[in-house]
Design a protein around this motif. Structure first.
Motif, mmCIF file in Angstrom:
data_model
loop_
_atom_site.group_PDB
_atom_site.id
_atom_site.type_symbol
_atom_site.label_atom_id
_atom_site.label_comp_id
_atom_site.label_asym_id
_atom_site.label_seq_id
_atom_site.Cartn_x
_atom_site.Cartn_y
_atom_site.Cartn_z
ATOM 1 N N GLU A 94 1.076 -1.294 0.025
ATOM 2 C CA GLU A 94 -0.044 -0.078 0.014
ATOM 3 C C GLU A 94 1.004 1.161 0.091
ATOM 4 O O GLU A 94 0.494 2.110 -0.819
ATOM 5 C CB GLU A 94 -1.078 -0.031 1.337
ATOM 6 N N ASN A 95 1.903 1.224 0.875
ATOM 7 C CA ASN A 95 2.738 2.349 0.909
ATOM 8 C C ASN A 95 3.621 2.527 -0.560
ATOM 9 O O ASN A 95 3.596 3.951 -1.002
ATOM 10 C CB ASN A 95 3.874 2.379 1.954
ATOM 11 N N TRP A 96 3.847 1.440 -1.045
ATOM 12 C CA TRP A 96 4.536 1.609 -2.453
ATOM 13 C C TRP A 96 3.619 2.206 -3.463
ATOM 14 O O TRP A 96 4.131 2.832 -4.389
ATOM 15 C CB TRP A 96 4.994 0.128 -2.628
ATOM 16 N N LYS A 99 3.133 5.650 -2.879
ATOM 17 C CA LYS A 99 4.525 6.497 -3.471
ATOM 18 C C LYS A 99 4.626 6.454 -4.815
ATOM 19 O O LYS A 99 5.118 7.438 -5.508
ATOM 20 C CB LYS A 99 5.580 5.696 -2.963
#
Length: 176
Positions: A94-96, A99
């Protein structure tokens, strides 16, 4: 006899938080006939997200909603991964996605996603073990989506009857 008593209220919601604990405290058996909406049921959320993924072609929000139901877990060598590992890999993914903005065809492409992280001390020459691990984890989630959803969507697309579509959905749920 407790079954001879009935608690009635025009609106039970304001009292619901108090009634059950009081009945429990005094060991009074009680049945709450309060209707509960199915909107927040995990299976309903799962199905809504699953069809949203198809409708919006792997949009970030839909894919994350589907995965966060935790009704689908990836397998490695035929064994489901642990829930802890899944949650960690999902958070990394999710963070990737946030980003990089990856979505749509990015989920289905052949080439793996490459996790990268730049810091002032990076020489650009080597990839740390941590970055290699992160790359493995985000691709675990990506491959899971890539390998499990398109066959289901194809089967649903080619189904000519509701029975065939239901059988395809059932097989998908059993296999995943």
């Amino acid at each position: 006899r407790y079954r001879d008593f009935l608690v009635l209220a025009r609106r039970l919601d304001p009292y619901a938080a108090f009634l059950e604990p009081v009945f429990d405290q005094y060991d009074i058996p009680a049945f709450n006939d309060h209707e509960r909406l199915m909107d927040d049921h995990p299976l309903v959320l799962f199905l809504d997200a699953l069809f949203a993924v198809k409708e919006h072609y792997y949009r970030y929000d839909d894919v994350m909603q589907l995965l966060k139901t935790e009704l689908l877990l990836p397998k490695i060598n035929g064994e489901y991964i642990s829930r802890d590992r899944f949650e960690t890999a999902l958070a990394l993914t999710e963070n990737w996605l946030l980003k990089t903005g990856l979505h749509g065809d990015d989920w289905l492409r052949d080439a793996d996603w490459q996790y990268y992280r730049f810091q002032a001390t990076d020489s650009g020459q080597t990839q740390s073990d941590k970055v290699a691990h992160y790359t493995t984890e985000i691709n675990l989630i990506r491959h899971f989506i890539k390998e499990s959803l398109p066959p289901l969507f194809d089967a649903l697309e080619t189904a000519t009857t509701g029975t065939q579509a239901a059988q395809s959905m059932y097989q998908f749920l059993v296999q995943n």
